[in-house]
Design a protein around this motif. Structure first.
Motif, PDB file in Angstrom:
ATOM      1  N   PRO A   2       0.829  -1.205   0.000  1.00  0.00           N
ATOM      2  CA  PRO A   2       0.000   0.000   0.000  1.00  0.00           C
ATOM      3  C   PRO A   2       0.868   1.262   0.000  1.00  0.00           C
ATOM      4  O   PRO A   2       1.857   1.340   0.729  1.00  0.00           O
ATOM      5  N   HIS A  45      -0.542   8.185  -7.121  1.00  0.00           N
ATOM      6  CA  HIS A  45      -1.067   7.477  -8.289  1.00  0.00           C
ATOM      7  C   HIS A  45      -0.071   7.508  -9.456  1.00  0.00           C
ATOM      8  O   HIS A  45       0.050   6.526 -10.210  1.00  0.00           O
ATOM      9  N   LYS A  60      -2.194  -0.086  -3.982  1.00  0.00           N
ATOM     10  CA  LYS A  60      -3.348   0.781  -3.806  1.00  0.00           C
ATOM     11  C   LYS A  60      -2.950   1.940  -2.887  1.00  0.00           C
ATOM     12  O   LYS A  60      -2.062   1.807  -2.048  1.00  0.00           O
TER      13      LYS A  60
END
Length: 327
Positions: A202, A254, A265
């Motif tokens: 993550p 991102h 993510k």
């Protein structure tokens, strides 16, 4: 030219030392290796003389300053995590170390460049920050602002030496410099994001991710530092140095994921969970580059995607070379 770079084995310092060597300068490095790494300058061989010591050691600083023509002072405690977890070390290293360097460079009349930080602007609500802007900082019971205060004191000391003793010193406020050799050990956001993405972990964004920052490539910053040092008529001045291309931290995460081809993510982490209760941050931090542009023609040429690609390639190479995840 004989140049001393304090903190010269660190991320920015090693790139500066390399650039000075490549233009033919004789370079001396003073670094205690607490956050810097000798590996950063090892490839320069005997073209650099490195002394492992701290700027708190006035005798060492005096001996080294006496032997050079100019001094670039980069040694400091940096990184949000280090500042929050070791506030005493931060304050003493930054203030006492700079005081020592100022005293000894003044003693021998050596031109001095001090690297300060955009943190001195505190939590002002402007989108673009100019060198003459007022500062807005948080209360003294929040260690988050100790680093900003210590670097502001460094600037006040430098300006006092200039005004009272005409000591030739110039101050640079760096805005989020990134590039190869930077580690994420103390909270630097870009290498942390890249490391997490390469591991398909993550990607942790602190706060709501809406805060914006500007990231400058070290290969643009180093020539600016040298250019300012070479201009003796700029003594007693303060300059923002960075890039004025803004991005939200969420968008940055991102973009890192996309450019690494990661399956990671984005996960939002509250500031309180990351740094403890009472943590403050600023919404925007974008530099005005008008002053340095007028002074030396500075204009950053490396965009964010190019910067990310360079950091990604460096971190991949380090992991392959060391056989372990880069930190």
């Amino acid at each position: 030219m004989r140049a001393l770079v304090t903190g010269g084995a660190g991320f920015i310092g090693s790139h500066l030392s390399e650039a000075l060597v490549n233009r033919g300068d004789e370079v001396f490095v003073l670094d205690d290796l607490s956050t810097g790494r000798f590996e950063n300058i090892e490839h320069l061989g005997d073209r650099v003389t490195c002394v492992v010591d701290t700027t708190l050691n006035q005798d060492t600083v005096r001996e080294m300053v006496r032997e050079v023509d100019v001094v670039y002072h980069l040694a400091a405690s940096v990184g949000v995590q280090l500042v929050v977890s070791q506030p005493t070390r931060t304050l003493i290293n930054n203030i006492k170390g700079t005081e020592t360097v100022l005293e000894e460079t003044c003693r021998y009349r050596r031109r001095l460049l001090i690297t300060s930080t955009s943190e001195v602007y505190g939590k002002g609500t402007k989108e673009i920050f100019y060198e003459h802007d007022d500062r807005v900082v948080g209360p003294t019971d929040r260690p988050r602002w100790g680093y900003a205060a210590s670097k502001a004191v460094d600037e006040y000391l430098a300006m006092a030496f200039w005004r009272e003793k005409r000591h030739p010193v110039v101050i640079t406020r760096l805005f989020n410099t990134v590039g190869p050799r930077q580690t994420g050990r103390y909270g630097m956001v870009v290498p942390n994001f890249v490391r997490q993405a390469l591991r398909n972990e993550p990607v942790t964004v602190y706060g709501d991710g809406k805060q914006t920052r500007c990231f400058a490539y070290v290969g643009d910053i180093v020539p600016a530092l040298i250019g300012l040092m070479d201009r003796k008529d700029l003594s007693g001045a303060v300059f923002n140095v960075g890039n004025d291309e803004s991005v939200t931290i969420e968008e940055l995460a991102h973009r890192v994921i996309a450019r690494t081809g990661s399956t990671s993510k984005v996960v939002l982490v509250p500031y309180e969970e990351a740094y403890g209760p009472g943590y403050d941050d600023m919404l925007h931090r974008r530099p005005s580059l008008e002053k340095i542009g007028a002074a030396i023609g500075y204009k950053p040429t490396t965009n964010l995607d190019q910067i990310l690609d360079a950091v990604i390639a460096d971190m991949r190479a380090r992991e392959e070379r060391d056989g372990a995840p880069a930190t």
